[in-house]
Enzyme design. Structure first.
Site, short mmCIF file in Angstrom:
data_model
loop_
_atom_site.label_atom_id
_atom_site.label_comp_id
_atom_site.label_asym_id
_atom_site.label_seq_id
_atom_site.Cartn_x
_atom_site.Cartn_y
_atom_site.Cartn_z
N ASP A 188 0.86 -1.19 0.00
CA ASP A 188 0.00 0.00 0.00
C ASP A 188 0.89 1.23 0.00
O ASP A 188 0.57 2.25 0.60
CB ASP A 188 -0.92 -0.01 1.22
CG ASP A 188 -2.07 0.99 1.10
OD1 ASP A 188 -2.36 1.44 -0.02
OD2 ASP A 188 -2.67 1.33 2.13
N ASP A 204 1.86 2.59 7.87
CA ASP A 204 0.68 1.83 7.45
C ASP A 204 1.03 0.49 6.81
O ASP A 204 0.86 0.28 5.61
CB ASP A 204 -0.18 2.68 6.51
CG ASP A 204 -1.60 2.13 6.38
OD1 ASP A 204 -1.87 1.05 6.93
OD2 ASP A 204 -2.42 2.79 5.72
P1 ATP Z 1 -5.94 1.94 7.07
O1 ATP Z 1 -4.77 1.19 7.60
O2 ATP Z 1 -7.24 1.33 7.42
O3 ATP Z 1 -5.82 2.23 5.61
P2 ATP Z 1 -5.25 4.63 7.52
O4 ATP Z 1 -4.73 4.72 6.14
O5 ATP Z 1 -6.21 5.66 7.97
O6 ATP Z 1 -5.97 3.31 7.84
P3 ATP Z 1 -2.55 5.02 8.53
O7 ATP Z 1 -2.11 5.35 7.15
O8 ATP Z 1 -1.76 4.02 9.28
O9 ATP Z 1 -4.04 4.53 8.59
O10 ATP Z 1 -2.57 6.35 9.40
C1 ATP Z 1 -3.35 7.48 9.05
C2 ATP Z 1 -2.61 8.77 9.36
O11 ATP Z 1 -2.27 8.81 10.75
C3 ATP Z 1 -1.27 8.90 8.64
O12 ATP Z 1 -1.42 9.51 7.38
C4 ATP Z 1 -0.46 9.77 9.57
O13 ATP Z 1 -0.76 11.13 9.38
C5 ATP Z 1 -0.96 9.34 10.94
N1 ATP Z 1 -0.08 8.29 11.49
C6 ATP Z 1 -0.16 6.96 11.29
N2 ATP Z 1 0.82 6.31 11.96
C7 ATP Z 1 1.53 7.25 12.60
C8 ATP Z 1 2.69 7.23 13.46
N3 ATP Z 1 3.27 6.10 13.79
N4 ATP Z 1 3.15 8.40 13.92
C9 ATP Z 1 2.57 9.57 13.59
N5 ATP Z 1 1.47 9.66 12.78
C10 ATP Z 1 0.97 8.53 12.29
MN MN Z 2 -2.77 4.93 5.21
#
Ligand code: ATP
Ligand code: MN
Length: 251
Positions: A188, A204
């Site tokens: 992804d 992610d």
């Molecule tokens: P999914 O996994 O269901 O697709 P998602 O795309 O919403 O969910 P992530 O991409 O993991 O999940 O996180 C969303 C947002 O949260 C990121 O774009 C980032 O801004 C913030 N984020 C995620 N993980 C972290 C981290 N470890 N530290 C700081 N910010 C984070």
């Molecule tokens: Mn994401």
């Protein structure tokens, strides 16, 4: 929602329950079993208190929190009710590590979280720039916070890296380590799942899959082409997709 005082102090759990219905977002996230899971992580000394919401996604919300030692944590909470668990089940059952997972909504989400945690562990062991995994329980994943003072670093889609050619090489080196040492494909990868610190940090890992997965190579091709596409808008000498794929997999 800057500070949620009910996560501190003795009567944590009662306070969580009472205050939760005042916050719509928390109400949506923190169903009864999630409350218990969060409470457990507080009791175990993983989380000290929640700070605020960082991202409200379709299936998961990310919160910033503090550890008892005072370091920032990212807490990713998957929503049981609104998760596309059929798609997750299809996906997870192709992973040799999880082919025995039950077909219930909860079982699939819990397996999903443990898989994301294990993926982060493998990324970490392979020396990939990614959040350090800290803990997980049920639908809650706790990891290192990639940011400063509880504010996450920007995503690459929002903030171009200062030196695009360096950033491109760093990303490819990370993909290579992940593939060769971690035996994983991110699956992804895009400017949405890379934070600019300004060094790129991959986030992610929920879709990441073992290279033994029959579709792993197709997923790698897709990851690499998205990265190439992103960097086309900069004046960077880019390899062809074929050369890049060969470089990563060393075929
Ligand atoms: P999914 O996994 O269901 O697709 P998602 O795309 O919403 O969910 P992530 O991409 O993991 O999940 O996180 C969303 C947002 O949260 C990121 O774009 C980032 O801004 C913030 N984020 C995620 N993980 C972290 C981290 N470890 N530290 C700081 N910010 C984070
Ligand atoms: Mn994401």
């Amino acid at each position: 929602m800057a500070d949620l005082p009910w996560f501190k102090g003795k009567r944590k759990f009662e306070r969580i329950e009472k205050d939760a219905d005042r916050y719509k977002i928390l109400d949506r996230v923190f169903d009864q079993s999630t409350l218990l899971t969060v409470y457990d992580l507080i009791k175990k000394g993983v989380i000290e208190k929640f700070q605020g919401i960082v991202s409200a996604g379709k299936e998961a919300d990310i919160f910033s929190a503090l550890s008892p030692e005072g370091s920032y944590l990212a807490v990713k909470i998957y929503r049981i009710a609104t998760t596309d668990f059929k798609r997750k089940f299809e996906y997870i059952s192709t992973d040799p590590r999880f082919h025995k997972v039950r077909r219930s909504r909860k079982a699939v989400v819990y397996a999903w979280v443990s898989r994301e945690f294990k993926n982060l562990v493998r990324a970490q062991e392979a020396g990939v720039s990614a959040p350090q995994p800290i803990s997980f329980a049920n639908n809650v994943l706790v990891m290192e916070f990639i940011g400063e003072g509880g504010i996450p670093y920007p995503r690459m889609v929002d903030s171009a890296p200062p030196e695009p050619d360096t950033a491109f090489r760093q990303i490819i080196e990370n993909v290579k380590k992940l593939y060769r040492v971690g035996r994983l494909v991110h699956a992804d990868l895009s400017e949405y799942n890379i934070l600019v610190t300004p060094d790129p940090v991959l986030i992610d890992f929920s879709m990441a899959t073992d290279i033994s997965n029959p579709v792993a190579r197709d997923l790698l091709v897709r990851d690499l082409s998205k990265i190439l596409n992103y960097f086309r808008k900069f004046e960077v000498d880019l390899p062809s997709l074929e050369d890049l794929f060969r470089e990563v997999t060393q075929d």
